[in-house]
Structures are given as C-alpha cells and as structure tokens.
Enzyme design. Structure first.
Site, short mmCIF file in Angstrom:
data_model
loop_
_atom_site.label_atom_id
_atom_site.label_comp_id
_atom_site.label_asym_id
_atom_site.label_seq_id
_atom_site.Cartn_x
_atom_site.Cartn_y
_atom_site.Cartn_z
N SER A 1 15.65 -3.57 -20.11
CA SER A 1 16.69 -4.60 -20.18
C SER A 1 17.79 -4.26 -21.17
O SER A 1 18.98 -4.28 -20.82
CB SER A 1 16.06 -5.95 -20.55
OG SER A 1 15.13 -6.37 -19.60
N ASP B 1 20.31 -12.28 -35.83
CA ASP B 1 19.30 -11.82 -34.89
C ASP B 1 18.03 -12.66 -35.00
O ASP B 1 17.36 -12.96 -34.00
CB ASP B 1 18.98 -10.35 -35.17
CG ASP B 1 18.25 -9.66 -34.03
OD1 ASP B 1 18.11 -10.27 -32.95
OD2 ASP B 1 17.81 -8.52 -34.22
N GLY C 1 16.21 5.45 -21.44
CA GLY C 1 15.51 4.18 -21.30
C GLY C 1 16.26 3.28 -20.34
O GLY C 1 17.49 3.11 -20.47
N ARG D 1 11.56 -12.42 -25.66
CA ARG D 1 10.20 -12.05 -25.27
C ARG D 1 9.20 -12.41 -26.36
O ARG D 1 8.09 -12.88 -26.08
CB ARG D 1 10.15 -10.56 -24.96
CG ARG D 1 8.84 -10.07 -24.39
CD ARG D 1 8.90 -8.57 -24.12
NE ARG D 1 9.99 -8.21 -23.23
CZ ARG D 1 10.32 -6.96 -22.92
NH1 ARG D 1 9.64 -5.95 -23.45
NH2 ARG D 1 11.30 -6.71 -22.11
N LYS E 1 12.04 -9.56 -37.58
CA LYS E 1 12.39 -10.81 -36.89
C LYS E 1 11.53 -11.02 -35.66
O LYS E 1 11.28 -12.16 -35.24
CB LYS E 1 13.88 -10.83 -36.54
CG LYS E 1 14.36 -9.67 -35.66
CD LYS E 1 14.35 -9.98 -34.19
CE LYS E 1 14.79 -8.78 -33.37
NZ LYS E 1 14.87 -9.07 -31.92
N GLY F 1 21.53 -6.71 -33.71
CA GLY F 1 22.17 -8.01 -33.90
C GLY F 1 21.60 -9.02 -32.93
O GLY F 1 20.63 -8.74 -32.22
N THR G 1 16.38 -14.63 -31.78
CA THR G 1 15.05 -14.21 -31.33
C THR G 1 14.02 -15.31 -31.50
O THR G 1 13.10 -15.45 -30.69
CB THR G 1 14.60 -12.95 -32.09
OG1 THR G 1 15.63 -11.96 -31.99
CG2 THR G 1 13.32 -12.38 -31.51
N TYR H 1 14.82 -5.29 -14.04
CA TYR H 1 15.02 -5.75 -15.41
C TYR H 1 16.20 -6.73 -15.55
O TYR H 1 16.10 -7.71 -16.28
CB TYR H 1 15.22 -4.55 -16.35
CG TYR H 1 13.97 -3.73 -16.52
CD1 TYR H 1 12.98 -4.12 -17.40
CD2 TYR H 1 13.78 -2.57 -15.78
CE1 TYR H 1 11.82 -3.38 -17.56
CE2 TYR H 1 12.62 -1.81 -15.93
CZ TYR H 1 11.65 -2.23 -16.82
OH TYR H 1 10.50 -1.48 -16.96
#
Length: 332
Positions: free
Chosen positions: A11, A243, A8, A254, A190, A135, A247, A48
């Site tokens: 980002s 986290d 992958g 995002r 989350k 995290g 977030t 990214y």
C-alpha cells in the site's frame, strides 16, 4: 528528469510511487509477485489500493536489476523485518550514486538497528545517501489525493532536498530535516502506541482514555528518541505527534485496527487469521523494548503491549498494570 525505483508493491510503496509520479518523477517498481507486477503495468494495484488509478509514469518488473538501472532515487518499501534478507538478495543492484529512501517504520529484531542502519549495514550504502520519509501518511487517503505532509530526513541536506523535490506533489508537502534518529524512532514506536490505543477502544474505552495513552505514549517515544540522540523538536512535529495521532485514531491504520481486535478478546494469531496480515507494531514491539532497556529508558506502555503480544497477557490486565503504576510528575 528524475527516475526513481521503488522496491515493494504494498500500500505505502504504491501510494508513494503515485506521489512521485504526480510530482513529475518516472517510477519503476520492483515486486516479488508476478501477478501484482502485471496489475501495476496494467495501471492498477487492486490487491492493495483498488481506488488508485496509476499514472503512465509508473511501470513494474520482477527483475531488481531492471528496476534499479539508472535510478537517481531508490525507495525501499518492504516489511521492516525482511529488509536485511531482501538487501542480501538484490542490494547489489542498487546504483552506487543513488539516494536511498526508507519508507519503513520498525526496529530490527535481534540487532535493534533502525532501518537506516540496516540499509547501511546490509546494503553497503553510505549513510550520507540514506533518506527517511515519515509522517501522518495513511496510504488510502494519499491514494485519493487528500492533502498530507511528511518529513524527509537525512544527515545530508542535499539528499533530503533531492528526495523532497521528487515527491512534492500538489497534495503532498514534504518538509526537510536532519534528524534521522528522531524521525525513525517516532515512526517505529507510534505503531506500538497505536496497538495500545486500539486495545483501549476494543475494551469500550472512550476518548479520554485514548488521549491519555497517546500523550503518555508520546512521552515514552520522546524519552527513547532523545536518549538515542534524536532532537526533542522532532517529536512535536509531523514525524512525531502528527504520525502518532493519525496512526492511533484512524480506522485506516492497520495497527489501530489490530489493537481493537485484541481489545475485543482475540488472540494475535486469531487477528492475523482474520486480517491476513500482521501490523508492524506487532513485529517490532519486542525490538523497541529491547532497545529502550539497553539505554535505560522507561517505556511502560510499550512494555505492556509487548507482554500482551509475546506472553498473551489480557488487554484488561494491561490497563490495570498501567493504572497501578506509582504516581509521579507528568514530565517524568
């Protein structure tokens, strides 16, 4: 010398590859798109993380066999809902004795399996070799080497320690632990709570409202995680509240940014058209709700976010539905 393969090139996969390289680990990345692979081999991933100059320890290839050959650690950083198909394509390339790390935060649609369960099921990987890293790790902050910490969870203490050693950079502090279930549930839910917080912000609500959603969202997350066998202490730590805060509150998130646009009146399709991407919480909210219902766990915030995502419910109606629920003790 430890060698890692990262599957992958988004980002977080790129940022984590940089962390491992800065800790002295040699990293080979696998990417689907030749132009991204070529850019990484030239020392950048401008699509990214344009701010990050990649270490000479990092290389990339489009050949999964080449990426995985001889790796001590394999890191999986593909979108959660594509994991099963990806493992069906190149899972056989993973070395049989490597520790397999999940950076993904989601619950699989249809099966309601956590990502570690998908890895074991679709990849034929012994659960004792699976490690989860989670995290408050916003990729763009890590890319510029701002200090951060994370949880490295595995039922196998030796595997957790090996992965922690491979990602212990001067600015990145890993903590090991055994609670795979709690760490994964915290990381998946989350994202959905962050959508709700973003929606509140998009509606013009302030910090009192957002703090209330975060706190009650943490209660939902803890109830679900503990019902599945997770440890309550996990949700008070880095993988849980740490986290969740990052977030829910950061414009770099995002899921938060996606929620803001929803709160401003855009539809899911309109947000995707503008941002050219879908937030993980949008993809996983239905599967998380299904998982909660299967275990008889009340998750009203997740339920309302899912209604907005899947049924087009208006953001203000979501707020009204939550505020009109019967009152009860906070610990309930």
């Amino acid at each position: 010398m430890t060698t890692a393969a990262v599957f992958g090139t988004g980002s977080w996969g790129t940022a984590f590859a940089a962390v491992m390289a800065d800790s002295g680990t040699d990293v080979r990345m696998w990417g689907r798109r030749p132009e991204v692979v070529a850019a990484i081999n030239a020392g950048r991933n401008d699509e990214y993380l344009p701010e990050l100059a990649l270490s000479s320890r990092i290389s990339a290839t489009s050949d999964p066999e080449e990426a995985a050959a001889g790796a001590d650690i394999v890191v999986l950083a593909v979108p959660s809902q594509t994991l099963r198909d990806n493992l069906g394509t190149w899972g056989s390339a993973l070395p049989g004795n490597a520790d397999v790390v999940s950076l993904m935060k989601g619950v699989e649609l249809g099966t309601t399996k956590r990502m570690s369960e998908v890895i074991a099921d679709a990849g034929g990987v012994d659960p004792q070799r699976v490690v989860v890293v989670s995290g408050p790790n916003l990729a763009r902050e890590i890319a510029v080497r701002q200090p951060a910490a994370s949880v490295v969870a595995s039922s196998n203490a030796g595997a957790a320690q090996r992965v922690a050693d491979a990602c212990a950079a001067p600015y990145f502090r890993p903590y090991t632990g055994p609670d795979v279930i709690g760490t994964e549930i915290a990381g998946a839910t989350k994202n959905v709570i962050a959508l709700a917080v973003g929606m509140a912000e998009g509606l013009g609500m302030g910090d009192n409202s957002k703090a209330s959603i975060i706190t009650r969202g943490l209660a939902e997350t803890t109830r679900l995680g503990c019902a599945l066998g997770g440890e309550a202490v996990t949700f008070a730590g880095l993988a849980g509240v740490g986290d969740l805060i990052a977030t829910c509150m950061s414009p770099l998130s995002r899921n938060h940014s996606f929620g803001v646009r929803l709160g401003q009146g855009m539809t899911v399709d309109e947000v995707i058209a503008v941002t050219k991407q879908t937030a993980e919480g949008v993809k996983s909210c239905t599967s998380i709700l299904d998982l909660a219902r299967h275990h008889g766990v009340d998750v009203p915030i997740i339920e309302q976010v899912d209604a907005m995502i899947t049924e087009g419910k208006a953001a203000q109606d979501v707020v009204d539905a939550l505020l009109s629920r019967p009152r009860k003790a906070e610990t309930g």
